[in-house]
Motif scaffolding. Structure first.
Motif, PDB file in Angstrom:
ATOM      1  N   LEU A  90       0.658  -1.297  -0.039  1.00 47.91           N
ATOM      2  CA  LEU A  90       0.066  -0.020  -0.093  1.00 47.91           C
ATOM      3  C   LEU A  90       0.837   1.147   0.105  1.00 47.91           C
ATOM      4  CD1 LEU A  90      -2.756   1.395   0.271  1.00 47.91           C
ATOM      5  CD2 LEU A  90      -2.535   1.213   2.806  1.00 47.91           C
TER       6      LEU A  90
ATOM      7  N   MET B 206       0.874   5.059   0.541  1.00 50.68           N
ATOM      8  CA  MET B 206      -0.018   5.832   1.314  1.00 50.68           C
ATOM      9  C   MET B 206       0.378   7.168   1.868  1.00 50.68           C
ATOM     10  SD  MET B 206      -0.138   3.729   4.931  1.00 50.68           S
ATOM     11  CE  MET B 206      -0.891   5.122   5.800  1.00 50.68           C
ATOM     12  N   LYS B 207      -0.245   7.922   2.454  1.00 51.75           N
ATOM     13  CA  LYS B 207       0.029   9.047   3.177  1.00 51.75           C
ATOM     14  C   LYS B 207       0.451   8.741   4.493  1.00 51.75           C
ATOM     15  CE  LYS B 207      -1.586  12.624  -0.314  1.00 51.75           C
ATOM     16  NZ  LYS B 207      -2.481  13.396  -0.684  1.00 51.75           N
TER      17      LYS B 207
ATOM     18  N   LYS C 132       1.738   3.298   8.529  1.00 52.16           N
ATOM     19  CA  LYS C 132       0.860   2.372   8.623  1.00 52.16           C
ATOM     20  C   LYS C 132      -0.033   2.657  10.110  1.00 52.16           C
ATOM     21  CE  LYS C 132       1.336  -2.249   8.066  1.00 52.16           C
ATOM     22  NZ  LYS C 132       1.531  -3.454   8.246  1.00 52.16           N
TER      23      LYS C 132
ATOM     24  N   PRO D  75      -1.398   7.128   9.828  1.00 48.22           N
ATOM     25  CA  PRO D  75      -1.865   7.791   8.633  1.00 48.22           C
ATOM     26  C   PRO D  75      -1.897   9.250   8.424  1.00 48.22           C
ATOM     27  CG  PRO D  75      -3.182   5.689   8.949  1.00 48.22           C
ATOM     28  CD  PRO D  75      -2.660   6.390  10.372  1.00 48.22           C
TER      29      PRO D  75
ATOM     30  N   SER E 166      -6.235   7.280   3.328  1.00 51.46           N
ATOM     31  CA  SER E 166      -5.077   6.489   3.507  1.00 51.46           C
ATOM     32  C   SER E 166      -5.558   5.444   4.933  1.00 51.46           C
ATOM     33  CB  SER E 166      -3.664   7.052   3.608  1.00 51.46           C
ATOM     34  OG  SER E 166      -3.343   7.472   2.476  1.00 51.46           O
TER      35      SER E 166
ATOM     36  N   THR F  99       3.645  -0.969   3.915  1.00 50.96           N
ATOM     37  CA  THR F  99       3.189   0.230   3.478  1.00 50.96           C
ATOM     38  C   THR F  99       4.537   1.068   3.084  1.00 50.96           C
ATOM     39  OG1 THR F  99       3.059   1.308   5.592  1.00 50.96           O
ATOM     40  CG2 THR F  99       0.904   0.289   4.753  1.00 50.96           C
TER      41      THR F  99
ATOM     42  N   ASN G 287       5.303   5.205   2.652  1.00 48.92           N
ATOM     43  CA  ASN G 287       4.913   6.501   2.997  1.00 48.92           C
ATOM     44  C   ASN G 287       5.404   7.513   1.754  1.00 48.92           C
ATOM     45  OD1 ASN G 287       3.979   9.002   3.911  1.00 48.92           O
ATOM     46  ND2 ASN G 287       5.324   9.089   5.740  1.00 48.92           N
TER      47      ASN G 287
ATOM     48  N   ILE H 138      -3.524   9.117  -4.209  1.00 48.76           N
ATOM     49  CA  ILE H 138      -3.041   8.268  -3.102  1.00 48.76           C
ATOM     50  C   ILE H 138      -4.094   8.102  -1.878  1.00 48.76           C
ATOM     51  CG2 ILE H 138      -1.267   8.114  -1.494  1.00 48.76           C
ATOM     52  CD1 ILE H 138       0.355   9.847  -4.019  1.00 48.76           C
ATOM     53  N   PRO H 139      -4.273   7.148  -1.442  1.00 46.55           N
ATOM     54  CA  PRO H 139      -3.729   5.918  -1.442  1.00 46.55           C
ATOM     55  C   PRO H 139      -3.586   4.819  -2.722  1.00 46.55           C
ATOM     56  CG  PRO H 139      -5.711   5.552  -0.243  1.00 46.55           C
ATOM     57  CD  PRO H 139      -5.523   6.855  -0.668  1.00 46.55           C
TER      58      PRO H 139
ATOM     59  N   CYS I  88      -8.841   4.399  -2.537  1.00 41.83           N
ATOM     60  CA  CYS I  88      -9.628   4.224  -1.397  1.00 41.83           C
ATOM     61  C   CYS I  88     -11.155   3.646  -1.753  1.00 41.83           C
ATOM     62  CB  CYS I  88      -9.572   5.450  -0.702  1.00 41.83           C
ATOM     63  SG  CYS I  88     -10.540   5.220   0.525  1.00 41.83           S
TER      64      CYS I  88
END
Lengths: 110, 76
Positions: free
Chosen positions: A20, A22-23, A26, A29, A34, A50, A52, A72-73, A85
């Motif tokens: 994943l 993501m911003k 984990k 977030p 995310s 994940t 970042n 993003i994600p 998402c």
């Protein structure tokens, strides 16, 4: 955009069956979208890794170009781009996500 | 810079002319929207491709002018 960032991304996707982008982290977030995907994957109890994207501006743009997807994600399962998402949420709600993970041989944490 | 709900609808329609489009301003700030797009053109396509058709309508404005757009797609 350098080729190197694409190689880095491909490397992460190859190394981690459920990956994943993501911003934030984990466990912390930094964006509601995310956070929701982390929550869904956690709830399904499957192992996932994940990355970042906020840690690196080149990566943040690179993943968008790599997937040709503007937001993003982004979730990858066994190298396949699943979606963001909204798609993950929809798939979770109608059982498709669990079916997909099972089909790809991703099993729940022991 | 924000986009109006009407502009979002117009932008999606330019790419998917037959679409029934519902745009909701989620936060009332002109910056966080949800849209539901119903089109025959989605039939048979995986969801990633359906959403991509919607995103593609916005070109580079996604993530810049338009901060957050939640997308739902379905066929009639």
């Amino acid at each position: 955009m350098s080729e190197d960032i694409f190689k880095t991304i491909q490397g992460m996707i190859d190394a981690h069956p459920v990956m994943l982008f993501m911003k934030g982290e984990k466990n912390a977030p930094q964006c509601g979208f995310s956070a929701r995907v982390v929550q869904i994957l956690t709830h399904l109890d499957v192992p996932f890794d994940t990355c970042n994207v906020l840690s690196n501006p080149e990566l943040r743009q690179g993943i968008k170009d790599f997937s040709q997807w503007p937001t993003i994600p982004q979730l990858y399962v066994k190298g396949e781009f699943i979606g963001g998402c909204d798609i993950v949420t929809d798939m979770y709600q109608n059982g498709e996500l669990e079916a997909l993970l099972a089909e790809k041989g991703i099993t729940k944490k022991a | 810079m924000a986009m109006s709900a009407q502009e979002i609808e117009r932008t999606i329609r330019s790419a998917i002319p037959d679409a029934q489009i519902t745009v909701t301003d989620l936060a009332g700030d002109g910056d966080h929207y949800a849209c539901e797009v119903v089109s025959e053109q989605f039939r048979g396509l995986p969801r990633v491709r359906q959403h991509k058709m919607v995103y593609d309508a916005f070109g580079g404005r996604m993530g810049t002018e338009l901060h957050a757009l939640s997308v739902q797609t379905r066929t009639p």
